[in-house]
Design an enzyme around this catalytic site. Structure first.
Site: not given
Ligand code: 7TS
Length: 416
Positions: A122, A199, A202, A225, A365
């Protein structure tokens, strides 16, 4: 198996019609819905306990502080961490990774040092390292994926070497659903003297997590999430690591003694939580962890493995549809990306939305991965504990309609 109907009763938002049809929410990789228990915890905090924490000795401040610190202990228990003090609250996964890049990266990387990452990351696990590379002269080394959408592990083994200082890798891809063997990766990295950041944005919501058996040095994830509110992230670090790092942000809460020219820092983890934190949302995140704990993460995983298998089979029944990533549900999570032949992903999502089905279209992303898959964007259905087979059926019915509409449009264009 989960009692999904029982679980659904806890999610007020799911009981609505969208475009005249029952809402089917399949955008859980972006953010999940919140159970009443989490919403109630937020309201209860503001109605009864609201105060600033770690200061003041009045009753409300004590209650708010105890609840906030109690969630830190719950987070530690949820991910198998030995000490709550190794858990730092941030705003999200993105901030957790940036914290490591700044507080650890700036102090430890020299020109020519290497940061190893994969093309399935990501952007939040790419950009902070590009910025770090610019600041320090470090070099980024990317690992490819196989034709099946799994990490090219032999290539990773070949890339890791004496110059590697950090391997930073996604545990579960938000596009491919691939689950990476982070335990093996940590062994390889440590043998070369490098640290490992995982990371877990997910994976923490969907898999039982035990940071000690994963063997990583940093683990980052987001509350939103996993049934929790937005605005709360977590960074866990291996015991001793946070102590060795300088703070990322300076200000109130993170100091011990302030002198005109120089100050000393508070103990970890407070050294990394400058300013008034997101008290209410951290406390409500505690209710989300209780909720998931009540179900059991092994049961969450079992449910999603079953549903991912069902979804992949159902999607592949559509002629020409390509599912990206591993097809075996044992090797992947419930984020299922796909391409519908002849229909742009945004058109697919719009038509599917008219059936009340929420999926995502875009690059998710993950532009490096899109380029590797040779697609500008994909559609993605992503699952959670409240999803059911009949919702996958509703998605597939809507996708059939999308292909029919575009086949008709094509044939009209051909006649003209
Ligand atoms: N890493 C992964 C694997 C992710 O899926 C996401 C967010 C992030 C980092 C960043 O998370 P945040 O909470 O800091 O934004 N992924 C997604 C997505 O797949 N669609 O919207 C956000």
């Amino acid at each position: 198996m989960l009692d999904v109907e029982r679980i659904r009763e806890d999610f007020p938002i799911l009981h609505q019609q969208v475009n005249g049809r029952p809402l089917v929410y399949l955008d859980n990789a972006a953010t999940t819905q919140k159970p009443r228990q989490v919403i109630d915890a937020l309201v209860r905090y503001y109605e009864t306990d609201n105060a600033n924490i770690h200061r003041g000795i009045h009753a409300l401040a004590v209650r708010a502080t105890e609840q906030y610190e109690g969630v830190r202990a719950k987070v530690a228990a949820h991910i198998g961490a030995a000490n709550p003090s190794d858990v730092v609250f941030t705003r999200n996964t993105t901030e957790s990774i940036n914290l490591v890049a700044r507080a650890w990266g700036d102090a430890n990387l020299r020109p020519g040092d290497e940061v190893v990452l994969s093309i399935m990351e990501h952007h939040s696990n790419i950009i902070p390292w590009q910025q770090l590379a610019k600041r320090t002269g470090a070099v980024l080394r990317y690992v490819d994926i196989t034709g099946e959408g799994e990490l090219a592990i032999d290539q990773l083994r070949a890339i890791i070497g004496p110059r590697t200082k950090l391997v930073t890798i996604v545990h579960m891809s938000n596009v491919l659903g691939t689950i990476n063997p982070v335990g093996d990766i940590a062994e390889m990295a440590h043998a070369a003297g490098a640290l490992v950041l995982v990371d877990g944005a997910q994976s923490a919501p969907h898999l039982p997590i035990d940071v000690r058996s994963l063997g990583c040095d940093f683990f980052a994830f987001s509350a939103h999430k996993m049934l929790g509110p937005t605005g709360v992230g977590v960074l866990w670090a291996r015991p001793g690591l946070l102590e060795s790092m300088d703070p990322f942000l300076g200000g109130g809460e993170m100091i011990s003694i302030v002198r005109p020219e120089e100050s000393t820092w508070a103990e970890v983890p407070h050294k990394f939580e400058a300013g008034t934190p997101n008290i209410a949302d951290v406390i409500a995140f505690g209710a989300a962890l209780d909720y998931l704990g009540g179900i059991g993460m092994a049961n969450v995983r079992r449910h999603e493995e079953h549903l991912a298998g069902y979804a992949i089979d159902a999607l592949r029944s559509i002629e020409g549809l390509k599912v990206h990533g591993p097809l075996d549900p044992e090797r992947r999570g419930g984020a299922v990306s796909f391409s519908v032949p002849g229909v742009h992903p945004h058109d697919v999502s719009t038509i599917v939305d008219s059936y009340g089905v929420a999926i995502r279209a875009g690059h998710h992303c993950a532009q490096l991965l899109m380029r590797r898959l040779q697609v500008p964007a994909t559609n993605r259905a992503s699952l959670y504990i409240y999803n059911r087979e009949q919702e996958i059926d509703a998605l597939v019915e809507a996708l059939h309609e999308a292909t029919r509409i575009f086949a008709r449009a094509d044939s009209r264009t051909a006649v003209r």
